[in-house]
Enzyme design. Structure first.
Site, PDB file in Angstrom:
ATOM      1  N   GLU A 171      -5.668   5.951   6.934  1.00  0.00           N
ATOM      2  CA  GLU A 171      -6.277   6.738   5.855  1.00  0.00           C
ATOM      3  C   GLU A 171      -7.644   6.231   5.420  1.00  0.00           C
ATOM      4  O   GLU A 171      -7.807   5.754   4.289  1.00  0.00           O
ATOM      5  CB  GLU A 171      -5.339   6.781   4.640  1.00  0.00           C
ATOM      6  CG  GLU A 171      -3.983   7.382   4.935  1.00  0.00           C
ATOM      7  CD  GLU A 171      -3.082   7.464   3.691  1.00  0.00           C
ATOM      8  OE1 GLU A 171      -3.506   7.036   2.619  1.00  0.00           O
ATOM      9  OE2 GLU A 171      -1.966   7.979   3.821  1.00  0.00           O
ATOM     10  N   GLU A 359       3.086   9.647   8.205  1.00  0.00           N
ATOM     11  CA  GLU A 359       3.627   9.467   6.847  1.00  0.00           C
ATOM     12  C   GLU A 359       3.912  10.835   6.263  1.00  0.00           C
ATOM     13  O   GLU A 359       3.107  11.770   6.390  1.00  0.00           O
ATOM     14  CB  GLU A 359       2.629   8.778   5.905  1.00  0.00           C
ATOM     15  CG  GLU A 359       2.509   7.295   6.073  1.00  0.00           C
ATOM     16  CD  GLU A 359       1.550   6.661   5.063  1.00  0.00           C
ATOM     17  OE1 GLU A 359       1.395   7.183   3.937  1.00  0.00           O
ATOM     18  OE2 GLU A 359       0.946   5.638   5.430  1.00  0.00           O
TER      19      GLU A 359
HETATM   20  O1  IFM Z   1       1.886   4.209  -0.334  1.00  0.00           O
HETATM   21  C1  IFM Z   1       0.916   4.994   0.264  1.00  0.00           C
HETATM   22  C2  IFM Z   1       0.552   4.461   1.633  1.00  0.00           C
HETATM   23  O2  IFM Z   1       0.103   3.141   1.561  1.00  0.00           O
HETATM   24  C3  IFM Z   1      -0.557   5.282   2.231  1.00  0.00           C
HETATM   25  N1  IFM Z   1      -0.246   6.690   2.193  1.00  0.00           N
HETATM   26  C4  IFM Z   1       0.230   7.243   0.964  1.00  0.00           C
HETATM   27  C5  IFM Z   1       1.378   6.419   0.422  1.00  0.00           C
HETATM   28  C6  IFM Z   1       1.876   7.030  -0.906  1.00  0.00           C
HETATM   29  O3  IFM Z   1       0.850   7.040  -1.838  1.00  0.00           O
END
Ligand code: IFM
Length: 455
Positions: A171, A359
Site C-alpha cells: 500500500e 487483504e
Molecule cells: O491494518 C491495515 C494493514 O496494515 C494495511 N491494510 C489495511 C489494514 C486495515 O486498516
C-alpha cells in the site's frame, strides 16, 4: 452466501486461501536481537499520534510465540501465509550493518511454514522504515530508494530459496499520501512537496527492488500490493464525475501509472509536476518492469464530490456521503459491488498481470462472550459477501488466483492502536490468549475445502 461448501464450489480447485499480517502490527520485541527503532516506534511514542499512545513494544508478542502462531495458521486450514519482513531487524540503521539474528527469525518463520505445508508470501516493506533513515529525509530522499534495494537483496539472499512469492511494498498510498500529506501515519508529515517526493522515490524503490529480487532469486514471482481505491462520484453531475476522474489519477494513477504504464497521469503532472522531484532518465523504465502478479487490498469505496473552493489543491475533491447502510466499527462503508467495478476498471485501464486479493476484511470490536465464544457475525457476513464477489470475478475471467483475509489476528491498527480489531482470531492483549472467532471458524471451514478434489 454463507454456506462454505457452496461458496467453495464457485472457486477453482487450486485457488489459494490465506491469512495476512504485518511485522510491526504483531511482532513486538522491538528492542530485541539487534532490532533498532522504526519510524512507527518513534511516531507511536509521540503524544497525540496514536490512540491511547499505544505502541508496538509487545503487540501480539508474535516474535516470542512464533511456533504457536504458526500452529494457529495451520489450524486455520489455509494454504498460504502473507507476512512482512521488518527492515529494522535486518539492517537496523537502514544502511550498513546486517543483523544476522533478524534474518534468523524470518528463517525460522519460513521454515516453520514449509514444515506445515503453508506457502509463504513475503512483503518487504509494510511501513516500518528504519528510523535512522529519517536523518536523510526518509522517503523524501532518493537515497532511501537505493537503501531499500540493498535491503531487498539481503532478504532475498537469505530467504529467496524458500519464498513462494514476494511483494516489494504494501500500500504505497498509505506510506506516501497518508504519511506525508494527510499526517495520519508515520512520519506524520503534511506537505504536498514532501508527499510528491515520497511518491516518486517509493515508486523508484519498488523498481529497484524488483531488479534486486530478480537478480538474486529469478524464480520467485515478484509483485506489488496496492490499496487501489474504488472511486465513485457522489452524483451524476459533470463536476462530480470530473472530480472522480481526478481522484482516480491522484489516488490510483500515482502508482498504477508509473508501474504499469511507465508514466505519471497527465492531470497529476499538470497540476503538481513542478513540485515533484526530478524524474531522472531511466527511472520510469526501472519502475515499470513487468511484474508477475499484483495484490489488491480492498475494504471500502471512496465516494467523492467536486471541491469548488477557490484554490483547492489537486485533486480538489471532498468526501461524498455513504450509500451503503452498513458501516464497520472503524467507520468504513460496506459496499462489495465497488470491489467488482474496481477490478473491472483497473483491468480496462492497465495491462495487469495475474492478481491476488492480498487483504480484505472488516473491523468489528466485539469481545469474548460468557460462553467463551466471539460472535462476530457481521465480519462473517462481510467475508461471505466479498468472497462472493471474488468468485464472480473468477467466473468472469479475471486472473484472480487467491485471497488473503486481513487479518489472522487482532493487532496494532496503526493510528487507532489496539482498539480496532480486524482479526479472525481474538487476541487478549493482557494474557496474549488467542481465541478463534465465529468468522475464523467459518473461514477455516471454507479454506479446508482447498485444494478441492484432494480430500
Ligand atoms: O491494518 C491495515 C494493514 O496494515 C494495511 N491494510 C489495511 C489494514 C486495515 O486498516
Amino acid at each position: 452466501m454463507t454456506d462454505t461448501k457452496m461458496l467453495a464450489s464457485r472457486f477453482p480447485a487450486d485457488f489459494t486461501f490465506g491469512v495476512a499480517t504485518a511485522s510491526f502490527q504483531i511482532e513486538g520485541a522491538t528492542k530485541e536481537d539487534g532490532r533498532k527503532p522504526s519510524i512507527w516506534d518513534a511516531f507511536s511514542n509521540m503524544p497525540g499520534r496514536v490512540f491511547g499512545r499505544h505502541n508496538g513494544d509487545v503487540a501480539c508478542d508474535h516474535y516470542h510465540r512464533l511456533e504457536e502462531d504458526l500452529d494457529l495458521i495451520k489450524e486455520m486450514g489455509v494454504s498460504a501465509y502473507r507476512f512482512s519482513v521488518a527492515w529494522p531487524r535486518i539492517i537496523p540503521e537502514g544502511v550498513g550493518r546486517v543483523n544476522e539474528p533478524g534474518l534468523d527469525f524470518y528463517d525460522r518463520l519460513v521454515d516453520g511454514c514449509k514444515a506445515r505445508g503453508i506457502r509463504t508470501f513475503a512483503t518487504l516493506y509494510h511501513w516500518d522504515l528504519p528510523l535512522a533513515l529519517m536523518g536523510d529525509g526518509g522517503w523524501t530522499a532518493r537515497s532511501t530508494a537505493y537503501a531499500f534495494q540493498r535491503y531487498a537483496k539481503v532478504v532475498m539472499d537469505r530467504l529467496g530459496d524458500r519464498l513462494d512469492a514476494v511483494a516489494t511494498f504494501n500500500e504505497p498510498w498509505c506510506s506516501v499520501w497518508l504519511s506525508h500529506l494527510y499526517g495520519v501515519h508515520a512520519p506524520g508529515e503534511r506537505n504536498m512537496e514532501a508527499a510528491l517526493h515520497a511518491m516518486h522515490y517509493t515508486n523508484l524503490a519498488h523498481g529497484l527492488g524488483v531488479e534486486a529480487i530478480r537478480d538474486v532469486s529469478p524464480k520467485v514471482p515478484v509483485g506489488l500490493v496496492l490499496n487501489a481505491h474504488s472511486v465513485i462520484p457522489g452524483s451524476d453531475s459533470e463536476r462530480d464525475t470530473a472530480a472522480a476522474e481526478r481522484a482516480f489519477d491522484f489516488h490510483n494513477g500515482a502508482f498504477f501509472g508509473p508501474v504499469f504504464k511507465g508514466e505519471y497521469p497527465a492531470s497529476l503532472l499538470n497540476a503538481l509536476g513542478d513540485r515533484m522531484p526530478k524524474v531522472e532518465e531511466g527511472d520510469l523504465a526501472t519502475i515499470s518492469q513487468k511484474l508477475d502478479w499484483w495484490g489488491l487490498n480492498y475494504y471500502t469505496p471512496m465516494r467523492v464530490a467536486d471541491d469548488a473552493t477557490e484554490g483547492a489543491e489537486f485533486p480538489a475533491t471532498r468526501p461524498a456521503p455513504f450509500v451503503g447502510e452498513t458501516v464497520t466499527d472503524i467507520g468504513w462503508e460496506v459496499w462489495p459491488a465497488a470491489m467488482t467495478s474496481l477490478v473491472e476498471d483497473l483491468y480496462r485501464r492497465y495491462d495487469l498481470p495475474e492478481m491476488y486479493v492480498t487483504e480484505n476484511g472488516a473491523c468489528y470490536n466485539m469481545g469474548i462472550g460468557a460462553d467463551g465464544e466471539v460472535d462476530d457475525q457481521p465480519r462473517l457476513d462481510y467475508y461471505a459477501d466479498h468472497l462472493s464477489v471474488c468468485a464472480d470475478l473468477v467466473a468472469s475471467g479475471y486472473p484472480l488466483r487467491g485471497y488473503f483475509a486481513w487479518s489472522l489476528m487482532d493487532n496494532f491498527e496503526w493510528a487507532e492502536g489496539y482498539r480496532m480489531r480486524f482479526g479472525l482470531v481474538h487476541v487478549d492483549y493482557e494474557t496474549q490468549v488467542r481465541t478463534v472467532k465465529k468468522s475464523g471458524k467459518w473461514y477455516r471451514d471454507l479454506a479446508l475445502e482447498f485444494p478441492r478434489g484432494n480430500q
